[in-house]
Design a protein around this motif. Structure first.
Motif, PDB file in Angstrom:
ATOM      1  N   PHE A  78       0.821  -1.202   0.000  1.00  0.00           N
ATOM      2  CA  PHE A  78       0.000   0.000   0.000  1.00  0.00           C
ATOM      3  C   PHE A  78       0.864   1.265   0.000  1.00  0.00           C
ATOM      4  CE2 PHE A  78      -2.663   3.308   1.974  1.00  0.00           C
ATOM      5  CZ  PHE A  78      -3.750   3.251   1.116  1.00  0.00           C
ATOM      6  N   LYS A  79       1.978   1.216   0.704  1.00  0.00           N
ATOM      7  CA  LYS A  79       2.898   2.362   0.713  1.00  0.00           C
ATOM      8  C   LYS A  79       3.420   2.646  -0.692  1.00  0.00           C
ATOM      9  CE  LYS A  79       4.625   2.162   5.492  1.00  0.00           C
ATOM     10  NZ  LYS A  79       5.820   1.897   6.356  1.00  0.00           N
ATOM     11  N   LYS A  80       3.710   1.587  -1.446  1.00  0.00           N
ATOM     12  CA  LYS A  80       4.194   1.753  -2.820  1.00  0.00           C
ATOM     13  C   LYS A  80       3.149   2.480  -3.668  1.00  0.00           C
ATOM     14  CE  LYS A  80       6.976  -2.498  -2.828  1.00  0.00           C
ATOM     15  NZ  LYS A  80       7.095  -3.865  -3.433  1.00  0.00           N
ATOM     16  N   ILE A  81       1.883   2.075  -3.521  1.00  0.00           N
ATOM     17  CA  ILE A  81       0.794   2.701  -4.281  1.00  0.00           C
ATOM     18  C   ILE A  81       0.624   4.147  -3.849  1.00  0.00           C
ATOM     19  CG2 ILE A  81      -1.678   2.610  -4.779  1.00  0.00           C
ATOM     20  CD1 ILE A  81      -1.475  -0.443  -4.085  1.00  0.00           C
ATOM     21  N   ASN A  82       0.661   4.368  -2.548  1.00  0.00           N
ATOM     22  CA  ASN A  82       0.471   5.707  -1.992  1.00  0.00           C
ATOM     23  C   ASN A  82       1.570   6.667  -2.449  1.00  0.00           C
ATOM     24  OD1 ASN A  82      -1.080   7.406  -0.052  1.00  0.00           O
ATOM     25  ND2 ASN A  82       0.852   7.430   1.082  1.00  0.00           N
ATOM     26  N   ASP A  83       2.800   6.153  -2.583  1.00  0.00           N
ATOM     27  CA  ASP A  83       3.945   6.994  -2.955  1.00  0.00           C
ATOM     28  C   ASP A  83       4.115   7.137  -4.465  1.00  0.00           C
ATOM     29  OD1 ASP A  83       4.515   7.295  -0.262  1.00  0.00           O
ATOM     30  OD2 ASP A  83       6.011   5.680  -0.224  1.00  0.00           O
ATOM     31  N   ASP A  84       3.350   6.394  -5.234  1.00  0.00           N
ATOM     32  CA  ASP A  84       3.466   6.419  -6.689  1.00  0.00           C
ATOM     33  C   ASP A  84       2.972   7.766  -7.234  1.00  0.00           C
ATOM     34  OD1 ASP A  84       3.383   6.045  -9.442  1.00  0.00           O
ATOM     35  OD2 ASP A  84       2.559   4.018  -9.308  1.00  0.00           O
ATOM     36  N   LYS A  85       3.877   8.518  -7.825  1.00  0.00           N
ATOM     37  CA  LYS A  85       3.525   9.853  -8.327  1.00  0.00           C
ATOM     38  C   LYS A  85       2.571   9.793  -9.519  1.00  0.00           C
ATOM     39  CE  LYS A  85       7.756  12.111  -6.702  1.00  0.00           C
ATOM     40  NZ  LYS A  85       8.961  12.890  -7.085  1.00  0.00           N
ATOM     41  N   ASN A  86       2.463   8.620 -10.129  1.00  0.00           N
ATOM     42  CA  ASN A  86       1.552   8.475 -11.272  1.00  0.00           C
ATOM     43  C   ASN A  86       0.126   8.160 -10.844  1.00  0.00           C
ATOM     44  OD1 ASN A  86       3.566   8.846 -13.326  1.00  0.00           O
ATOM     45  ND2 ASN A  86       4.326   6.791 -12.855  1.00  0.00           N
ATOM     46  N   ILE A  87      -0.065   7.899  -9.552  1.00  0.00           N
ATOM     47  CA  ILE A  87      -1.405   7.667  -9.012  1.00  0.00           C
ATOM     48  C   ILE A  87      -1.875   8.962  -8.346  1.00  0.00           C
ATOM     49  CG2 ILE A  87      -2.815   6.341  -7.389  1.00  0.00           C
ATOM     50  CD1 ILE A  87      -1.816   4.665  -9.697  1.00  0.00           C
TER      51      ILE A  87
END
Length: 283
Positions: A78-87
């Motif tokens: 979830f941290k990866k998704i949260n930190d993804d600048k493309n999301i």
């Protein structure tokens, strides 16, 4: 009785989104949908959300996880998704499985990407009456239906059946901000029928299929049914509209609030993207 179909309100929101997108200078926002497991209700909403984003030329990326994933593993992902600048915005389906530490996940969620108003900062903003936070999409959908159909709340009795943080409590705060007199009812409320009958606007989010009938509804009341239930494989609401004749207006299920909720989600996504781009310009 006039049926308040969500499509009419959704079309108004669509025009608002199209207007806002002009300020994005060709940038296409991306929604990240995060789901654990295959709940029928989640899958139904996800399908509608993806379809809505496609109709508005917005991007969607679905992150699906098996129910066996551990709490620590899910938090890392979830941290990866949260930190993804493309999301640009995130929709997290809840409740999470019991073995997942939901509080830790919500603590991690960037409130600027929290399109469904579950982060504590966004919740606080709604309760404080501030305008720059994201309210839960379904709550906002209820208010959009009320506003688009010119239903006056000021000085009116608004009764809400259900006290969840998804609908009951936030919609009470938003109705209160419109100067309504608000009563929140729940499973322990005594004389529920009598209280509901006094409502000018009755908002039902109790989660019990067809529980509310004419006995709960006063003459000429407006009824907003937020319930989504599955009975024999078919969707139905918390209100048994087939046994209601005295209301002046009511939302059907399906084709009512749910049809607006995904439009609000899209609107929140575009707002989140605009806020991100504005910050990049300033920095």
């Amino acid at each position: 009785m006039i049926l308040l179909y969500g499509a009419d309100t959704a079309n108004i929101i669509k025009k608002e989104i199209e207007s806002m997108r002009k300020s994005l200078n060709g940038y296409t926002p991306t929604l990240g949908i995060v789901r654990i497991g295959v709940s029928p209700a989640d899958l139904s909403y996800e399908k509608g959300a993806v379809k809505k984003m496609e109709s508005l030329s917005l991007n969607t990326k679905v992150f699906e996880f098996d129910e066996s994933i551990s709490s620590d593993e899910f938090l890392i992902e979830f941290k990866k998704i949260n930190d993804d600048k493309n999301i640009d915005g995130i929709l997290l389906f809840r409740p999470l499985p019991k073995h997942i530490d939901e509080k830790k996940v919500i603590d991690e969620l960037d409130e600027k990407k929290d399109l469904d108003g579950i982060s504590y900062k966004n919740i606080a903003k709604i309760f404080a009456g501030e305008k720059d936070g994201f309210a839960p999409c379904t709550t906002k959908a209820v208010m959009k239906i009320i506003e688009s159909n010119n239903i006056e709340l000021e000085g009116k009795n608004v009764v809400i059946v259900g006290r969840s943080m998804v609908i009951g409590k936030p919609v009470a705060m938003m109705a209160l901000s419109k100067n309504a007199t608000v009563t929140i009812c729940h499973s322990k409320t005594e004389n529920l029928k009598e209280i509901c009958k006094k409502a000018d606007v009755l908002i039902v989010a109790i989660g019990k299929a067809k529980m509310i009938n004419e006995d709960y509804i006063g003459d000429n009341a407006t009824v907003i049914d937020v319930g989504i239930n599955f009975v024999d494989g078919k969707i139905c609401g918390d209100v048994d509209l087939s046994n209601v004749t005295n209301a002046s207006m009511a939302t059907p299920v399906p084709k009512g609030v749910g049809a607006v909720t995904t439009s609000v989600l899209a609107e929140h996504l575009v707002i989140a993207a605009k806020n991100k781009l504005d910050c990049e310009i300033i920095s």
